[in-house]
Design an enzyme around this catalytic site. Structure first.
Site, PDB file in Angstrom:
ATOM      1  N   SER A  64       0.860  -1.022   0.151  1.00 12.79           N
ATOM      2  CA  SER A  64       0.035  -0.010   0.091  1.00 12.79           C
ATOM      3  C   SER A  64       1.007   1.283   0.021  1.00 12.79           C
ATOM      4  CB  SER A  64      -0.740   0.110   1.213  1.00 12.79           C
ATOM      5  OG  SER A  64      -1.394   1.075   1.827  1.00 12.79           O
ATOM      6  N   GLN A 117       0.328  -0.419  -4.749  1.00 10.96           N
ATOM      7  CA  GLN A 117      -0.897   0.214  -4.741  1.00 10.96           C
ATOM      8  C   GLN A 117      -0.581   1.806  -4.492  1.00 10.96           C
ATOM      9  OE1 GLN A 117      -2.452   1.624  -1.478  1.00 10.96           O
ATOM     10  NE2 GLN A 117      -3.888   2.808  -2.920  1.00 10.96           N
ATOM     11  N   TYR A 164      -2.531   5.993  -4.238  1.00  9.29           N
ATOM     12  CA  TYR A 164      -3.597   6.847  -4.328  1.00  9.29           C
ATOM     13  C   TYR A 164      -2.928   7.961  -5.088  1.00  9.29           C
ATOM     14  CZ  TYR A 164      -5.741   4.504  -0.221  1.00  9.29           C
ATOM     15  OH  TYR A 164      -6.340   3.455   0.579  1.00  9.29           O
ATOM     16  N   THR A 167      -6.051   2.756  -6.775  1.00  6.38           N
ATOM     17  CA  THR A 167      -7.445   3.065  -5.756  1.00  6.38           C
ATOM     18  C   THR A 167      -8.069   4.216  -5.991  1.00  6.38           C
ATOM     19  OG1 THR A 167      -6.163   1.670  -4.105  1.00  6.38           O
ATOM     20  CG2 THR A 167      -8.183   2.876  -3.538  1.00  6.38           C
ATOM     21  N   LYS A 212      -8.745  -0.070  -8.900  1.00  8.62           N
ATOM     22  CA  LYS A 212      -9.347  -0.780  -7.954  1.00  8.62           C
ATOM     23  C   LYS A 212     -10.382   0.265  -7.077  1.00  8.62           C
ATOM     24  CE  LYS A 212      -8.244  -2.860  -3.201  1.00  8.62           C
ATOM     25  NZ  LYS A 212      -8.388  -1.578  -2.145  1.00  8.62           N
ATOM     26  N   HIS A 234     -13.737  -1.048  -1.015  1.00  7.66           N
ATOM     27  CA  HIS A 234     -12.784  -0.870  -0.273  1.00  7.66           C
ATOM     28  C   HIS A 234     -12.990  -1.824   1.138  1.00  7.66           C
ATOM     29  CE1 HIS A 234      -9.302   2.192   0.245  1.00  7.66           C
ATOM     30  NE2 HIS A 234      -9.303   1.586   1.454  1.00  7.66           N
ATOM     31  N   GLY A 292      -8.289  -8.946   2.190  1.00 13.30           N
ATOM     32  CA  GLY A 292      -7.573  -8.033   3.057  1.00 13.30           C
ATOM     33  C   GLY A 292      -7.468  -8.405   4.394  1.00 13.30           C
ATOM     34  N   ARG A 293      -8.794  -8.649   4.981  1.00 13.70           N
ATOM     35  CA  ARG A 293      -8.837  -8.949   6.441  1.00 13.70           C
ATOM     36  C   ARG A 293      -8.274 -10.344   6.663  1.00 13.70           C
ATOM     37  NH1 ARG A 293     -13.091  -5.755   5.265  1.00 13.70           N
ATOM     38  NH2 ARG A 293     -13.322  -3.888   6.490  1.00 13.70           N
TER      39      ARG A 293
HETATM   40  C1  FMN Z   1      -6.675  -2.548   7.845  1.00 13.30           C
HETATM   41  C2  FMN Z   1      -7.292  -2.126   6.275  1.00 13.30           C
HETATM   42  C3  FMN Z   1      -6.209  -1.500   5.560  1.00 13.30           C
HETATM   43  C4  FMN Z   1      -6.613  -0.931   4.205  1.00 13.30           C
HETATM   44  N1  FMN Z   1      -5.745  -0.059   3.534  1.00 13.30           N
HETATM   45  C5  FMN Z   1      -5.843  -0.036   2.359  1.00 13.30           C
HETATM   46  C6  FMN Z   1      -5.022   0.921   1.556  1.00 13.30           C
HETATM   47  O1  FMN Z   1      -4.170   1.490   1.933  1.00 13.30           O
HETATM   48  N2  FMN Z   1      -5.284   0.966   0.104  1.00 13.30           N
HETATM   49  C7  FMN Z   1      -6.084   0.302  -0.308  1.00 13.30           C
HETATM   50  O2  FMN Z   1      -6.450   0.422  -1.697  1.00 13.30           O
HETATM   51  N3  FMN Z   1      -7.132  -0.470   0.190  1.00 13.30           N
HETATM   52  C8  FMN Z   1      -6.992  -0.569   1.539  1.00 13.30           C
HETATM   53  N4  FMN Z   1      -7.789  -1.463   2.199  1.00 13.30           N
HETATM   54  C9  FMN Z   1      -8.933  -2.363   1.365  1.00 13.30           C
HETATM   55  C10 FMN Z   1      -8.363  -3.364   0.722  1.00 13.30           C
HETATM   56  O3  FMN Z   1      -7.357  -3.309   0.018  1.00 13.30           O
HETATM   57  C11 FMN Z   1      -9.475  -4.516   0.450  1.00 13.30           C
HETATM   58  O4  FMN Z   1     -10.203  -3.618  -0.569  1.00 13.30           O
HETATM   59  C12 FMN Z   1     -10.472  -4.818   1.237  1.00 13.30           C
HETATM   60  O5  FMN Z   1      -9.891  -5.169   2.701  1.00 13.30           O
HETATM   61  C13 FMN Z   1     -11.302  -6.157   0.943  1.00 13.30           C
HETATM   62  O6  FMN Z   1     -12.135  -6.636   1.746  1.00 13.30           O
HETATM   63  P1  FMN Z   1     -11.938  -7.854   2.969  1.00 13.30           P
HETATM   64  O7  FMN Z   1     -11.070  -7.152   4.177  1.00 13.30           O
HETATM   65  O8  FMN Z   1     -13.223  -8.038   3.577  1.00 13.30           O
HETATM   66  O9  FMN Z   1     -11.247  -8.909   2.203  1.00 13.30           O
HETATM   67  C14 FMN Z   1      -7.664  -1.813   3.371  1.00 13.30           C
HETATM   68  C15 FMN Z   1      -8.503  -2.546   4.458  1.00 13.30           C
HETATM   69  C16 FMN Z   1      -8.053  -2.921   5.436  1.00 13.30           C
HETATM   70  C17 FMN Z   1      -8.863  -3.949   6.327  1.00 13.30           C
END
Ligand code: FMN
Length: 402
Positions: free
Chosen positions: A139, A157, A159, A185, A275, A299, A353-354
């Site tokens: 990120s 990734q 912004y 993103t 994204k 997101h 992600g999670r």
């Molecule tokens: C703690 C956390 C931080 C995130 N930070 C970013 C980020 O910096 N850039 C980004 O494009 N998406 C970010 N996301 C979104 C994730 O890339 C992704 O779209 C999302 O977590 C997908 O859902 P899931 O967590 O249910 O798998 C973040 C998600 C979480 C949970």
């Protein structure tokens, strides 16, 4: 009525011995996460391992968290339609993502502030991804610089910052350090309202307030690791002083338009992924502007609450894009069966992600590895039960939404 006659006896030790399993307490993270039977189990371990504010930062979403709940609920609407009596003995989960093989249709999503979840942070995640043969996306809000991270198939990734010169520098650095794909993103013109973070008073880096001091007593190991490793910072931002809100304002640009995507297309020659696509119309627009892949995503429910549910939007996006670009989806994926469902509904791969962050919080690299192993085992089993041998065979015949 006759009384049933049961004769009792004392069991012999020789009969009991093979049944007895004395388990050593799971002191080591590897042993602890090795016992997790699902990513939901890793989540429960994670909840005990890190301070509440950190867990909530990962687990939470925006406003009333409706988008997140709907994303998860959509996977409950999936109906699998198995075929039987087909040889499924040798499944092949491999696929190709933007021209390079991956061991399964899974990509680790970009997540900010990863070193807050565990002191090994991005290093642990990238190492686990490389060993598992899936891409990892660093990120812009990462806690290591692009140069500091080794690994296998690394994506970066971005912004769209207000300062386009700084954005261009960062992209150039990512390229020079071997990142293969750039993921822009676009669902973040401003930051979402994460109410759990507001209520927990989450600051980055965490402040040593009276309340957090109390948390130290409950999670001494986490705090020890935080305070004895390099300070947490947004490693890719040239200046990290100032309040978080100011930083975020510099990183998110509400004035960005499709012309900026065209500019980025000229700047970055490698694979370009957009994204945060939430409609078929926008998917077509960004593919027309040169995107090689789109991620149907809200997101993880962390931006606009009550946004379209990615899994439900996916078939229309896939149909509109029609093979001109790869289509990925994310939001709420917690099992390999979820991955199978998404692929069946038109995705080339899922971002998670999670799912890996719960593993990271539960046990560092071993926890991320466990999360990936669980996803892979689920996907393999789901395919076999569906009568299929590889994810490419998934489609409307095998998956539908009720
Ligand atoms: C703690 C956390 C931080 C995130 N930070 C970013 C980020 O910096 N850039 C980004 O494009 N998406 C970010 N996301 C979104 C994730 O890339 C992704 O779209 C999302 O977590 C997908 O859902 P899931 O967590 O249910 O798998 C973040 C998600 C979480 C949970």
């Amino acid at each position: 009525m006759g009384t049933r006659h049961v004769r009792r006896r004392v069991p012999r030790w020789s009969e009991l011995r093979p049944l007895v399993r004395v388990e050593a307490p799971a002191w080591r993270a590897g042993a602890r996460v090795g016992r997790a039977a699902s990513i939901a189990d890793l989540r429960l371990i994670a909840r005990r391992r890190v301070p509440r504010a950190v867990f909530d930062y990962v687990d939470g979403a925006a406003e009333s968290e409706v988008s997140l709940a709907r994303a998860r609920a959509a996977f409950g609407r999936v109906e699998f339609r198995p075929r039987v009596l087909r040889d499924v003995a040798d499944p092949d989960l491999t696929t190709t993502l933007l021209g390079r093989p991956a061991s399964m249709p899974v990509v680790l999503a970009p997540t900010g502030f990863t070193r807050m979840m565990h002191h090994d942070g991005e290093h642990a995640v990238a190492a686990a991804a490389a060993a598992a043969g899936v891409p990892y996306t660093l990120s812009t809000m990462g806690t290591v610089t692009p140069e500091e991270l080794d690994g296998g198939d690394r994506w970066f990734q971005l912004y769209l910052w207000r300062d386009r010169g700084a954005a261009k520098d960062l992209v150039t650095r990512a390229k020079a350090s071997g990142y293969r794909a750039l993921m822009l993103t676009v669902d973040t013109p401003v930051s979402g309202a994460r109410l759990r973070d507001v209520r927990n008073g989450l600051t980055i880096p965490p402040n040593l307030t009276l309340r957090t001091m109390a948390g130290i007593a409950r999670h001494p190991r986490w705090w020890f690791n935080l305070l004895t490793t390099p300070p947490l910072r947004f490693a890719s931002l040239s200046s990290t002083d100032g309040a978080l809100a100011d930083l975020v304002d510099r990183v998110f640009d509400p004035r960005a338009t499709i012309a900026d995507l065209e500019w980025l297309r000229d700047t970055w020659k490698g694979p370009l992924i957009v994204k945060g696509i939430q409609s078929a119309a926008d998917a077509v627009r960004v593919v027309d502007a040169g995107a090689d892949a789109v991620v149907v995503s809200n997101h993880g429910g962390r931006q606009l609450d009550r946004a379209p549910t990615p899994l439900e939007e996916l078939p229309a996006v896939a149909a509109a894009v029609g093979g001109r670009a790869e289509v990925y989806v994310d939001g709420g994926v917690l099992t390999g069966a979820d991955v199978a469902a998404a692929v069946g509904l038109g995705a080339r791969a899922c971002l998670v992600g999670r799912a890996y962050l719960y593993g990271l919080m539960a046990g560092g690299e071993a926890g991320v590895t466990r999360a990936l192993d669980l996803l892979r085992a689920d996907l393999r089993r789901t395919l076999a039960l569906l009568g299929l041998r590889d994810p490419g065979q998934l489609g409307p015949d095998s998956v539908r939404l009720r």
